[in-house]
Design a protein around this motif. Structure first.
Motif, mmCIF file in Angstrom:
data_model
loop_
_atom_site.group_PDB
_atom_site.id
_atom_site.type_symbol
_atom_site.label_atom_id
_atom_site.label_comp_id
_atom_site.label_asym_id
_atom_site.label_seq_id
_atom_site.Cartn_x
_atom_site.Cartn_y
_atom_site.Cartn_z
ATOM 1 N N HIS A 86 0.774 -1.162 -0.286
ATOM 2 C CA HIS A 86 -0.030 0.157 0.015
ATOM 3 C C HIS A 86 0.979 1.135 0.040
ATOM 4 N N THR A 87 2.029 1.176 0.682
ATOM 5 C CA THR A 87 2.820 2.581 0.924
ATOM 6 C C THR A 87 3.908 2.644 -0.095
ATOM 7 N N THR A 88 4.498 1.428 -0.450
ATOM 8 C CA THR A 88 5.556 1.375 -1.257
ATOM 9 C C THR A 88 6.894 1.881 -0.307
ATOM 10 N N GLU A 89 6.974 2.098 0.843
ATOM 11 C CA GLU A 89 7.749 2.454 1.889
ATOM 12 C C GLU A 89 8.393 1.408 2.461
ATOM 13 N N TYR A 90 9.517 0.630 1.866
ATOM 14 C CA TYR A 90 9.978 -0.652 2.315
ATOM 15 C C TYR A 90 10.619 -0.405 3.469
ATOM 16 N N GLY A 91 11.548 0.650 3.697
ATOM 17 C CA GLY A 91 12.342 0.710 4.882
ATOM 18 C C GLY A 91 11.543 1.408 6.030
#
Length: 382
Positions: A237-242
């Protein structure tokens, strides 16, 4: 007076939950001060560092779901819902008016395009469903989402038990993922999906699952599978893997707090931690837009870097404390007395406790997550 036999012993304070809340709200403040504010107003930078991890708000959502289960387990869904509304809405309404006033009369000209109509729709909590209405503060989208979740919990608590509840948890995680490819083809579905923030439904599933595990109603392998699915959904959903990896660490901390023992090594600093945890909702409501205006005004007089970062955090703490002390707690006391009076009894505790274990506050969500649906709709949402 409540007869002695009807009174329940007060839950012992567990500093671990206060620590979690302070860590989470700290992540929210640093993320918005060093990344969101500077991204919106590049002239404020550079700041001494950037905190890119958007994970604190997600953790607060999980904690809120956990304690909503604890409250609903008492068997009084009507009282649960009233108390949540009594805690959420007065402070929210005051924050909307204050934030609008700051942007209208303190921020530099052209800072925002807000008008009276925007304020009314924000106060009525229907701005998310109207694309032509400006949001007073993007952080406020979490309030209607929380209310919808609490209403759903109050309605479903007596209907979802055992296997049905476990299936429901998986549905909360999987259904929004299945709906994502359809969003480009249905404006109605897109509005519902975004209005209810279905891309954050997995956070409620995680909080409920941890509570069931804490009560020995969910096996550890099943919990692990649900939490892994939650993290996968969060990453998609966010594509913010970190940030998702950071959120995974905080999820483990939530599990540790739920399982016990308490984190007694924090006892020497328990008092300031408890104070910060107690004003966390107020801090969240006033930190982003007002804090950015504070940074801009400090920048205008020649202050830079650490000074304007300190101004952002200080304004959030001072205004958050004031909102808690002069609006949230008095309104909660009044509204819970009204509810108790209508049923012919006195409230057991009229002032909202700062103890998350016995009287949890609402969770908060990243105001930018609404704008971070990765995929073909990203440009449209931004």
């Amino acid at each position: 007076m409540i007869p002695a036999q009807r009174q329940k012993p007060r839950t012992a304070r567990r500093v671990s939950w206060d620590v979690l809340r302070v860590v989470a709200i700290g992540c929210v403040l640093l993320h918005h001060a060093t990344l969101t504010s500077v991204s919106s107003h590049p002239d404020l930078g550079p700041l001494p560092f950037t905190f890119p991890m958007s994970m604190g708000a997600s953790t607060l959502m999980v904690v809120s779901a956990f304690f909503a289960c604890a409250s609903l387990n008492s068997g009084r869904p009507g009282q649960f819902l009233w108390r949540r509304l009594a805690r959420l809405l007065p402070a929210y309404m005051a924050a909307v008016l204050l934030t609008y006033a700051v942007q209208r009369w303190i921020a530099p000209e052209g800072w925002s395009q807000l008008d009276g109509r925007d304020v009314v729709y924000n106060l009525l909590l229907i701005n998310q469903w109207m694309p032509d209405v400006n949001i007073v503060d993007f952080a406020y989208w979490t309030v209607p989402v929380q209310i919808a979740a609490f209403i759903a919990g109050a309605l479903l608590v007596k209907r979802l038990r055992g296997t049905k509840l476990r299936v429901f948890l998986w549905a909360l995680i999987v259904t929004p993922l299945l709906l994502r490819p359809l969003l480009d083809h249905s404006h109605t579905l897109f509005t519902i999906y975004n209005g209810f923030a279905l891309h954050r439904a997995q956070l409620f599933a995680a909080g409920i699952a941890i509570w069931l595990w804490h009560k020995d109603r969910l096996k550890t392998p099943h919990l692990a599978a649900l939490l892994v699915a939650t993290l996968i959904a969060q990453a998609i959903h966010t594509t913010e893997y970190g940030s998702t990896l950071g959120f995974a660490v905080l999820l483990l901390m939530v599990c540790a707090a739920a399982a016990g023992p308490d984190w007694v090594f924090f006892n020497p600093i328990a008092k300031p931690i408890t104070w910060l945890a107690g004003i966390s909702y107020g801090v969240y409501l006033v930190h982003q837009q007002i804090g950015t205006v504070v940074m801009d005004r400090m920048h205008a007089v020649g202050l830079r870097s650490w000074w304007i970062l300190a101004g952002f955090v200080t304004s959030a703490l001072v205004l958050g404390w004031a909102l808690t002390k002069f609006v949230e707690r008095p309104a909660y006391r009044l509204l819970t007395q009204i509810q108790s009076g209508s049923s012919g009894s006195s409230p057991r505790r009229s002032v909202p406790s700062v103890l998350p274990v016995s009287h949890p506050r609402t969770a908060l969500a990243d105001p930018l997550t609404e704008l971070r649906l990765a995929g073909p709709l990203t440009a449209q949402l931004r």
